[in-house]
Design a protein around this motif. Structure first.
Motif, mmCIF file in Angstrom:
data_model
loop_
_atom_site.group_PDB
_atom_site.id
_atom_site.type_symbol
_atom_site.label_atom_id
_atom_site.label_comp_id
_atom_site.label_asym_id
_atom_site.label_seq_id
_atom_site.Cartn_x
_atom_site.Cartn_y
_atom_site.Cartn_z
ATOM 1 N N THR A 1 0.890 -1.177 0.154
ATOM 2 C CA THR A 1 -0.061 0.020 0.123
ATOM 3 C C THR A 1 0.963 1.150 0.032
ATOM 4 O O THR A 1 1.862 1.279 0.830
ATOM 5 C CB THR A 1 -0.846 0.066 1.273
ATOM 6 N N LEU A 2 0.505 2.082 -0.977
ATOM 7 C CA LEU A 2 1.135 3.715 -0.891
ATOM 8 C C LEU A 2 -0.010 4.315 -0.326
ATOM 9 O O LEU A 2 -1.159 4.308 -0.820
ATOM 10 C CB LEU A 2 1.600 3.821 -2.378
ATOM 11 N N PHE A 3 0.521 5.359 0.554
ATOM 12 C CA PHE A 3 -0.512 6.223 1.203
ATOM 13 C C PHE A 3 -0.306 7.552 0.585
ATOM 14 O O PHE A 3 0.726 8.028 0.183
ATOM 15 C CB PHE A 3 -0.328 6.107 2.822
ATOM 16 N N GLN A 4 -1.596 8.295 0.891
ATOM 17 C CA GLN A 4 -1.657 9.605 0.720
ATOM 18 C C GLN A 4 -0.783 10.434 1.753
ATOM 19 O O GLN A 4 -0.166 9.723 2.808
ATOM 20 C CB GLN A 4 -3.026 10.309 0.701
ATOM 21 N N LYS A 5 -0.577 11.769 1.693
ATOM 22 C CA LYS A 5 0.345 12.581 2.572
ATOM 23 C C LYS A 5 -0.117 12.410 4.067
ATOM 24 O O LYS A 5 0.504 12.643 5.021
ATOM 25 C CB LYS A 5 0.741 13.846 2.074
ATOM 26 N N ASP A 6 -1.556 12.156 4.313
ATOM 27 C CA ASP A 6 -2.117 11.970 5.581
ATOM 28 C C ASP A 6 -1.741 10.846 6.094
ATOM 29 O O ASP A 6 -1.906 10.619 7.411
ATOM 30 C CB ASP A 6 -3.502 12.418 5.294
ATOM 31 N N GLY A 7 -1.292 9.938 5.437
ATOM 32 C CA GLY A 7 -0.981 8.623 6.043
ATOM 33 C C GLY A 7 -2.010 7.525 6.224
ATOM 34 O O GLY A 7 -1.998 6.567 6.863
ATOM 35 N N VAL A 8 -3.322 8.381 5.965
ATOM 36 C CA VAL A 8 -4.218 7.502 6.352
ATOM 37 C C VAL A 8 -5.100 6.768 4.905
ATOM 38 O O VAL A 8 -5.408 5.464 5.046
ATOM 39 C CB VAL A 8 -5.509 8.170 7.217
ATOM 40 N N ARG A 9 -5.399 7.800 4.107
ATOM 41 C CA ARG A 9 -5.928 7.277 2.795
ATOM 42 C C ARG A 9 -4.890 6.520 1.795
ATOM 43 O O ARG A 9 -3.676 7.193 1.710
ATOM 44 C CB ARG A 9 -6.707 8.539 2.068
ATOM 45 N N SER A 10 -5.447 5.606 1.293
ATOM 46 C CA SER A 10 -4.461 4.975 0.233
ATOM 47 C C SER A 10 -4.440 5.697 -0.790
ATOM 48 O O SER A 10 -5.268 6.328 -1.621
ATOM 49 C CB SER A 10 -5.157 3.650 -0.013
#
Length: 131
Positions: free
Chosen positions: A69-78
């Protein structure tokens, strides 16, 4: 025996010695990630997830079935998720990749991968009902 074997957690810190860079929680064999485990790589803040792999390891490489999984900058959304087979840290074999676009749409590719590249769709599976 001076070889790190069994199950354990390894945390690698950034140059400041305080902020986490990455963390592995799983099985080890002779100082190598080997077996089932999860590795998380963090953004520079040491808290927010950047990428994560949960699955099989062989000789310190992502190898076998897993979820990357790569995450958005928020670290929550993929940002993207790959679930399937890997070989020497690359998508290789049958798998599914889902990319989440900024406009809210998604792109899904299911099929065969070779050396981290999508090469062909999966063969269609026909399900027949028994009378």
């Amino acid at each position: 025996n001076d070889h790190m074997c069994g199950k354990g957690i390894q945390t690698v810190f950034q140059e400041d010695g305080i902020t986490r860079n990455k963390q592995y929680n799983g099985h080890w064999k002779k100082y190598c990630r080997d077996g089932i485990g999860t590795q998380t790589v963090f953004h520079k803040d040491g808290i927010t997830r950047n990428k994560q792999y949960n699955g099989e390891w062989k000789n310190d490489n992502m190898c076998g079935k897993g979820i990357y999984t790569l995450f958005q900058k928020d670290g929550v959304r993929s940002r993207s998720i790959y679930e399937g087979m890997l070989l020497q840290n690359m998508r290789h074999g049958r798998g599914t990749s889902i990319e989440f676009k900024l406009d809210g749409s998604t792109q899904t590719r299911t099929g065969m991968w070779q050396n981290d590249k999508y090469i062909k769709p999966a063969d269609k599976v026909v399900t027949r009902m028994q009378p």
